[in-house]
Motif scaffolding. Structure first.
Motif, short mmCIF file in Angstrom:
data_model
loop_
_atom_site.label_atom_id
_atom_site.label_comp_id
_atom_site.label_asym_id
_atom_site.label_seq_id
_atom_site.Cartn_x
_atom_site.Cartn_y
_atom_site.Cartn_z
N UNK A 57 0.83 -1.20 0.00
CA UNK A 57 0.00 0.00 0.00
C UNK A 57 0.87 1.25 0.00
N UNK A 58 1.97 1.22 0.73
CA UNK A 58 2.87 2.38 0.78
C UNK A 58 3.39 2.71 -0.62
N UNK A 59 3.83 1.70 -1.34
CA UNK A 59 4.32 1.92 -2.71
C UNK A 59 3.19 2.39 -3.62
N UNK A 60 2.00 1.82 -3.43
CA UNK A 60 0.86 2.21 -4.25
C UNK A 60 0.48 3.67 -4.01
N UNK A 61 0.55 4.11 -2.76
CA UNK A 61 0.24 5.51 -2.44
C UNK A 61 1.21 6.46 -3.16
N UNK A 62 2.48 6.11 -3.13
CA UNK A 62 3.48 6.96 -3.79
C UNK A 62 3.22 7.02 -5.29
N UNK A 63 2.91 5.88 -5.90
CA UNK A 63 2.66 5.85 -7.34
C UNK A 63 1.36 6.57 -7.69
N UNK A 64 0.35 6.46 -6.84
CA UNK A 64 -0.89 7.19 -7.09
C UNK A 64 -0.62 8.69 -7.12
N UNK A 65 0.20 9.16 -6.19
CA UNK A 65 0.56 10.58 -6.18
C UNK A 65 1.36 10.94 -7.43
N UNK A 95 8.79 5.39 5.09
CA UNK A 95 9.14 4.83 6.39
C UNK A 95 8.08 5.11 7.44
N UNK A 96 7.61 6.35 7.48
CA UNK A 96 6.58 6.71 8.45
C UNK A 96 5.27 6.01 8.14
N UNK A 97 4.90 5.95 6.87
CA UNK A 97 3.64 5.31 6.49
C UNK A 97 3.65 3.82 6.83
N UNK A 98 4.79 3.16 6.64
CA UNK A 98 4.87 1.74 7.00
C UNK A 98 4.55 1.55 8.47
N UNK A 99 5.07 2.42 9.31
CA UNK A 99 4.85 2.28 10.74
C UNK A 99 3.40 2.61 11.12
N UNK A 100 2.83 3.61 10.45
CA UNK A 100 1.44 3.94 10.73
C UNK A 100 0.52 2.79 10.31
N UNK A 101 0.75 2.23 9.13
CA UNK A 101 -0.06 1.10 8.66
C UNK A 101 0.09 -0.09 9.59
N UNK A 102 1.32 -0.33 10.05
CA UNK A 102 1.56 -1.45 10.96
C UNK A 102 0.77 -1.29 12.24
N UNK A 103 0.78 -0.08 12.80
CA UNK A 103 0.04 0.16 14.04
C UNK A 103 -1.46 0.08 13.81
N UNK A 104 -1.93 0.61 12.68
CA UNK A 104 -3.35 0.53 12.37
C UNK A 104 -3.81 -0.92 12.21
N UNK A 105 -2.96 -1.74 11.60
CA UNK A 105 -3.28 -3.16 11.46
C UNK A 105 -3.38 -3.82 12.83
N UNK A 106 -2.42 -3.53 13.67
CA UNK A 106 -2.44 -4.11 15.02
C UNK A 106 -3.69 -3.65 15.78
N UNK A 107 -4.01 -2.37 15.64
CA UNK A 107 -5.19 -1.83 16.33
C UNK A 107 -6.46 -2.50 15.83
N UNK A 108 -6.58 -2.68 14.51
CA UNK A 108 -7.77 -3.32 13.94
C UNK A 108 -7.87 -4.77 14.40
N UNK A 135 5.02 -4.91 13.18
CA UNK A 135 6.18 -4.18 13.69
C UNK A 135 6.87 -3.39 12.59
N UNK A 136 6.26 -3.38 11.39
CA UNK A 136 6.78 -2.65 10.23
C UNK A 136 8.13 -3.17 9.78
N UNK A 137 8.43 -4.41 10.11
CA UNK A 137 9.68 -5.01 9.65
C UNK A 137 9.58 -5.48 8.20
N UNK A 138 8.35 -5.71 7.74
CA UNK A 138 8.13 -6.18 6.37
C UNK A 138 7.00 -5.39 5.73
N UNK A 139 7.14 -5.10 4.44
CA UNK A 139 6.04 -4.50 3.70
C UNK A 139 4.89 -5.50 3.59
N UNK A 140 3.68 -4.99 3.63
CA UNK A 140 2.50 -5.86 3.52
C UNK A 140 2.03 -5.85 2.07
#
Length: 226
Positions: A57-65, A95-108, A135-140
């Motif tokens: 998703x992080x890569x897709x967001x960058x490409x969408x922009x 880097x920041x987006x990976x960590x935000x997505x990771x935390x959002x996944x954990x929260x969900x 833990x944002x160690x791997x891209x999803x």
């Protein structure tokens, strides 16, 4: 809950790939230019477009922009004709987006009352991979994030960063301009510098998160600092 079937994942990758290729061509971008923005090889861009490799998703967001299409383009037929110079602080934002997505996944997952093991069974992978995602160690991979979002009962937009979407071009009103003028000079310079817009959007997104989520993001950042 039936696990993510291989044929479904393959089909989804191919659909996203076709849309990526279409958007890139409309934006008059070459695979080499796109690869340079993401810091990858042109071969990987080709693999994304032919559905041979998973995109995150992080890569897709960058490409969408970069392609000036809304992120929803990859879930609908909506197409934007806007263009972009593609100048993004890519590494920092990703880097920041990976960590935000990771935390959002954990929260969900926690709010849905699900375990690592349940998500692992869904994706047919070891629980350690789910832990690495959180833990944002791997891209999803996008197809896996979609499957987990559906399983956890949250829309994909739950993970989106609206700050990386094409802007609507709305002009500020006089009160907003007055408030901007009252800010310290160094703050104004930072705000009006185009290269800083993604940092501001990231700050806006962070400010909207609950304290518990911010705490987990902070803890994850400390983990890589020490």
């Amino acid at each position: 809950m039936q696990g993510l079937r291989q044929e479904e994942a393959t089909l989804r990758r191919k659909i996203v790939g076709v849309l990526l290729q279409h958007a890139r061509r409309r934006a008059n971008r070459t695979p080499e230019e796109v690869a340079n923005v993401l810091g990858v090889t042109p071969e990987l861009i080709s693999d994304f477009e032919w559905g041979r490799r998973d995109i995150s998703l992080v890569e897709l967001e960058i490409l969408a922009h970069l392609y000036r299409v809304p992120l929803a383009y990859f879930w609908s037929e909506e197409i934007s004709d806007e263009r972009s110079d593609g100048k993004l602080p890519v590494a920092a934002i990703m880097g920041l987006r990976r960590r935000i997505i990771a935390v959002l996944l954990q929260q969900a997952r926690i709010e849905a009352g699900r375990s690592y093991e349940e998500l692992a069974r869904l994706l047919d992978c070891p629980p350690t991979r789910i832990a690495a995602y959180e833990s944002a160690e791997s891209d999803i991979p996008l197809v896996e994030l979609e499957a987990m979002a559906q399983f956890l009962g949250v829309p994909m937009s739950y993970f989106f960063d609206q700050g990386i979407q094409p802007s609507g071009g709305q002009l500020p009103d006089m009160e907003e301009l007055k408030q901007l003028a009252e800010l310290p000079a160094d703050v104004r310079r930072f705000i009006v510098t185009p290269g800083n817009i993604l940092y501001l959007h990231a700050a806006m997104q962070l400010s909207a998160l609950p304290a518990s989520t911010l705490r987990r993001i902070g803890e994850s950042l400390l983990d890589i600092t020490y």
